[in-house]
Scaffold this motif. Structure first.
Motif, short mmCIF file in Angstrom:
data_model
loop_
_atom_site.label_atom_id
_atom_site.label_comp_id
_atom_site.label_asym_id
_atom_site.label_seq_id
_atom_site.Cartn_x
_atom_site.Cartn_y
_atom_site.Cartn_z
N GLU A 239 0.81 -1.22 0.00
CA GLU A 239 0.00 0.00 0.00
C GLU A 239 0.85 1.27 0.00
OE1 GLU A 239 -0.11 -1.28 4.43
OE2 GLU A 239 0.57 -2.06 2.51
N PHE A 240 2.15 1.13 0.33
CA PHE A 240 2.99 2.33 0.46
C PHE A 240 3.68 2.64 -0.88
CE2 PHE A 240 2.87 0.61 4.86
CZ PHE A 240 2.09 1.63 5.39
N MET A 241 2.95 3.37 -1.71
CA MET A 241 3.43 3.76 -3.03
C MET A 241 3.82 5.23 -2.96
SD MET A 241 3.97 2.21 -5.86
CE MET A 241 3.01 0.72 -6.03
N GLN A 242 5.10 5.50 -3.18
CA GLN A 242 5.55 6.88 -3.04
C GLN A 242 5.27 7.69 -4.30
OE1 GLN A 242 9.87 8.20 -2.85
NE2 GLN A 242 9.27 8.47 -0.73
N PHE A 243 4.69 8.86 -4.09
CA PHE A 243 4.44 9.78 -5.20
C PHE A 243 5.45 10.92 -5.09
CE2 PHE A 243 0.66 7.35 -4.79
CZ PHE A 243 0.15 7.24 -6.07
N HIS A 244 6.20 11.12 -6.15
CA HIS A 244 7.17 12.24 -6.14
C HIS A 244 6.38 13.53 -6.30
CE1 HIS A 244 10.59 14.77 -6.96
NE2 HIS A 244 11.38 13.77 -6.64
N PRO A 245 6.67 14.53 -5.49
CA PRO A 245 5.87 15.76 -5.55
C PRO A 245 6.04 16.53 -6.85
CG PRO A 245 7.20 15.65 -3.52
CD PRO A 245 7.69 14.57 -4.43
N ILE A 454 -2.93 9.20 -4.34
CA ILE A 454 -2.32 9.90 -3.19
C ILE A 454 -3.28 9.94 -2.00
CG2 ILE A 454 -1.41 12.13 -2.41
CD1 ILE A 454 -0.44 12.57 -5.31
N VAL A 455 -4.57 10.19 -2.28
CA VAL A 455 -5.60 10.21 -1.23
C VAL A 455 -6.61 9.12 -1.57
CG1 VAL A 455 -7.41 11.56 -0.12
CG2 VAL A 455 -5.27 12.67 -0.79
N ARG A 456 -6.94 8.26 -0.58
CA ARG A 456 -7.78 7.07 -0.83
C ARG A 456 -9.02 7.08 0.05
NH1 ARG A 456 -2.34 3.23 -0.59
NH2 ARG A 456 -1.50 4.03 -2.56
N THR A 457 -10.02 6.31 -0.36
CA THR A 457 -11.18 6.01 0.49
C THR A 457 -11.48 4.52 0.32
OG1 THR A 457 -12.86 6.38 -1.22
CG2 THR A 457 -12.19 8.31 0.07
N THR A 458 -12.19 3.95 1.28
CA THR A 458 -12.55 2.53 1.20
C THR A 458 -13.40 2.26 -0.03
OG1 THR A 458 -12.44 2.38 3.60
CG2 THR A 458 -13.63 0.62 2.46
N LYS A 459 -14.34 3.19 -0.33
CA LYS A 459 -15.22 3.00 -1.49
C LYS A 459 -14.40 2.96 -2.79
CE LYS A 459 -19.44 4.69 -1.43
NZ LYS A 459 -20.55 5.66 -1.44
N ARG A 460 -13.44 3.86 -2.92
CA ARG A 460 -12.60 3.86 -4.13
C ARG A 460 -11.79 2.57 -4.24
NH1 ARG A 460 -9.92 9.80 -3.37
NH2 ARG A 460 -11.85 10.97 -3.22
N LEU A 461 -11.24 2.13 -3.12
CA LEU A 461 -10.44 0.90 -3.12
C LEU A 461 -11.31 -0.30 -3.51
CD1 LEU A 461 -8.32 1.44 0.13
CD2 LEU A 461 -7.50 1.58 -2.22
N HIS A 507 -6.53 -3.52 3.81
CA HIS A 507 -6.19 -4.14 5.09
C HIS A 507 -5.78 -3.11 6.15
CE1 HIS A 507 -4.87 -7.48 7.63
NE2 HIS A 507 -3.80 -6.77 7.91
N ARG A 508 -5.23 -1.97 5.71
CA ARG A 508 -4.69 -0.98 6.68
C ARG A 508 -5.76 0.02 7.07
NH1 ARG A 508 0.02 0.05 8.85
NH2 ARG A 508 1.07 -1.45 7.47
N HIS A 509 -6.23 -0.05 8.30
CA HIS A 509 -7.28 0.83 8.79
C HIS A 509 -6.68 2.00 9.58
CE1 HIS A 509 -10.60 -2.48 8.43
NE2 HIS A 509 -10.08 -2.12 7.28
N GLU A 510 -5.82 2.74 8.95
CA GLU A 510 -5.21 3.95 9.53
C GLU A 510 -4.57 4.72 8.37
OE1 GLU A 510 -1.62 3.40 11.82
OE2 GLU A 510 -0.81 1.91 10.43
N SER A 511 -4.15 5.94 8.64
CA SER A 511 -3.30 6.68 7.70
C SER A 511 -1.90 6.70 8.29
CB SER A 511 -3.82 8.11 7.51
OG SER A 511 -5.03 8.08 6.77
N ARG A 512 -0.93 6.24 7.49
CA ARG A 512 0.45 6.22 7.95
C ARG A 512 1.35 6.41 6.74
NH1 ARG A 512 3.04 4.26 12.48
NH2 ARG A 512 1.12 3.28 13.22
N GLY A 513 2.29 7.34 6.85
CA GLY A 513 3.23 7.55 5.75
C GLY A 513 2.53 7.82 4.44
N LEU A 514 2.82 6.97 3.46
CA LEU A 514 2.31 7.18 2.11
C LEU A 514 0.85 6.73 1.94
CD1 LEU A 514 5.49 5.82 0.37
CD2 LEU A 514 4.78 8.21 0.39
N HIS A 515 0.34 5.97 2.90
CA HIS A 515 -1.05 5.49 2.80
C HIS A 515 -1.94 6.47 3.55
CE1 HIS A 515 -4.47 2.81 2.58
NE2 HIS A 515 -4.62 2.89 3.89
N TYR A 516 -2.67 7.28 2.79
CA TYR A 516 -3.53 8.29 3.39
C TYR A 516 -4.96 8.02 2.96
CZ TYR A 516 -5.37 12.76 4.92
OH TYR A 516 -6.10 13.73 5.56
N THR A 517 -5.83 7.70 3.92
CA THR A 517 -7.23 7.40 3.60
C THR A 517 -8.16 8.30 4.40
OG1 THR A 517 -8.97 5.73 3.79
CG2 THR A 517 -7.05 5.41 5.19
#
Length: 534
Positions: A239-245, A454-461, A507-517
């Protein structure tokens, strides 16, 4: 000492390395003194991600800097998910890796008698060793030159690996789970060959091309990750996919990265409509905040104001300073009508680095006997939930070394290669529907960008998961009926990788690092890896 120089089988070697970038060639050069090594490249020998790396290599070389500070910077960027022991190992081996590259002839920038060090986001000190703004190209060139000159290294371009050859492919079937090499299709002839070895190292890079916008090379389709998963390896933290700014926004030039070092040397991010410099409002580190924070800020600015891009501006620095530090970027953009000494650069976020991958230990070992992995295709514990800038090439050198050292130390315990069945094409035909591949390839990259970005929601996933399920059946049917082609292999791997990313993200029910939901904006008190088991 093994001696396969007299072998009648040109596809048999002591060690097989899939990937000709920094990790693969580092391992090859370390092994070639004792072993016969074959290195497979998917395209040209210099077409991997290493050659594209503009930034540099992080190492503690400045007076006043310490290993402890580099370790802490890495842990902070990784949002506490890093394996501290691995971080310590990599950081402490960094200076030696730099000195070996110097010995190979990499012309690092100097200042007087010392190496010139630049600074990038997330680093508390100047510690980035570089060759102007084209470090990766210089490193790739030096490693390739050394490998090509070595009599024990055979470099084979244009080989697209299909799958690992394992115990279940032995002529006398075994369930032992050993890896004996790979099946690969030759881009030129279309012939599928079997490359075997007592030890195999996957150094296949990341999965950036799963996304519509990416700074990764064309071949970054998650091949090693998908092959290892199908063979039975655990995969972690996808889930930790880095996006270069800061990727150049230009409709004619795709995937041109504007290095982190532009911000490290004083570049500002500005809203092109208002001219406002917004990063100091969002983070005390401003433009030097870690990449996940800067990428989200750029994404938010673009979405809020309906912009196509934001501006990265370094024109307030002296022109000779800008041209001296960023000659490649200066020349490239000048050719596109942008003089970066006088004008801002239009930039957008783009997928840049795969922080998850095949689970490996500190010796680069995977779950399967005889199979090692190094570099961006792995989850070694170094990066955690977000890679610190310029730690990626460093990981390649350290783990390329580590895998080679373990193979050499354990050589006598590695069994010889048994008879393996060849590739069977007796029940397939040539494809008459190439459009299926192109349509699915485009669809994957688009829904991954829109739903798993970069920004996720459960519905989108969940929407992405539904599409993946439908396409998996279609691609499996197609794969079973037609002869393999490079495009079909890549599509199959892209789809497998997309599935692993989405499963991990759900599976990840939090926002941490690159995974932002948006559904779970808080960070949980304990950091736990996401580990998928085949």
């Amino acid at each position: 000492m093994p001696d396969l120089h007299k072998s009648s089988d040109p596809h048999l070697s002591d060690v097989l390395i899939v990937g000709s970038g920094a990790a693969g060639l580092t391992a090859a050069l370390n092994l070639a003194g004792r072993f016969r090594v074959t290195v497979l490249a998917k395209g040209g020998l210099d077409e991997g991600a290493t050659a594209w790396a503009q930034g540099g290599i992080a190492a503690v070389l400045e007076e006043g800097d310490t290993f402890e500070q580099h370790i802490e910077d890495t842990m902070i960027a990784g949002a506490g998910l890093n394996d501290r022991g691995v971080v310590e190992m990599v950081v402490e081996r960094a200076p030696a890796a730099i000195h070996r590259l110097e010995a190979l002839g990499v012309p690092f920038a100097t200042e007087g008698s010392a190496l010139h060090l630049t600074r990038e986001g997330g680093h508390s000190h100047r510690r980035i060793v570089h060759v102007a703004d084209a470090t990766g190209w210089a490193v790739q060139e030096a490693l390739l030159r050394a490998a090509a000159a070595h009599p024990n290294i055979r470099l084979v371009p244009d080989q697209v690996a299909i799958d690992l050859a394992t115990s279940r492919h032995e002529e006398r079937y075994s369930g032992a789970g050993n890896v004996w090499g790979v099946y690969a299709v030759d881009r030129t002839s279309g012939h599928v060959g079997l490359f075997t070895a007592r030890a195999t190292i996957l150094a296949t890079g990341g999965a950036g091309r799963t996304y519509l916008f990416s700074t990764a090379p064309r071949g970054a389709t998650g091949d090693g990750i998908a092959m290892a998963w199908r063979a039975g390896c655990r995969v972690s933290n996808m889930e930790f996919m880095q996006f270069h700014p800061t990727c150049l926004y230009n409709l004619d030039v795709k995937n041109f990265l504007i290095t982190e070092a532009v911000r490290g040397e004083g570049g500002w991010l500005l809203n092109p409509r208002t001219g406002h410099r917004y990063m100091p409002d969002l983070d005390p580190r401003a433009e030097l905040a870690p990449r996940d924070i800067v990428a989200r800020a750029n994404d938010a600015e673009i979405k809020r104001d309906g912009l196509d891009y934001v501006h990265l501006d370094i024109s307030h620095q002296p022109p000779e300073f800008v041209r001296g530090h960023f000659p490649t970027i200066y020349e490239k953009l000048l050719g596109l009508g942008i003089d970066i000494t006088r004008q801002p650069i239009p930039v957008v976020p783009a997928q840049h680095y795969t922080c998850g991958g095949i689970v490996v230990d500190r010796d680069g070992r995977t779950d399967l006997p005889g199979l090692y992995a190094a570099g961006e295709c792995t989850q070694s514990g170094l990066h955690g939930a977000n890679r610190l800038a310029s730690n990626s090439l460093l990981e390649c050198f350290v783990f390329g070394d580590a895998a080679a050292a373990h193979i050499a130390a354990q050589w006598d315990a590695l069994p010889p290669v048994p008879a393996i069945r060849g590739w069977d094409e007796s029940r397939v035909a040539d494809s008459d529907e190439e459009v299926v591949i192109k349509q699915n390839w485009t669809e994957i990259r688009r829904f991954m960008w829109n739903y798993v970005g970069i920004v996720r929601t459960t519905k989108r996933l969940e929407r992405a998961r539904t599409r993946i399920r439908m396409m998996t059946e279609e691609v499996a049917d197609y794969y079973g009926q037609f002869r393999v082609t490079p495009d079909l292999i890549e599509l199959r791997n892209l789809l497998q990788t997309a599935d692993l990313i989405v499963r991990s993200a759900l599976h990840r029910h939090e926002s941490r690092g690159l995974h932002y939901t948006l559904d779970y904006p808080e960070t949980l008190p304990v950091a736990v890896d996401t580990v998928l088991v085949p």
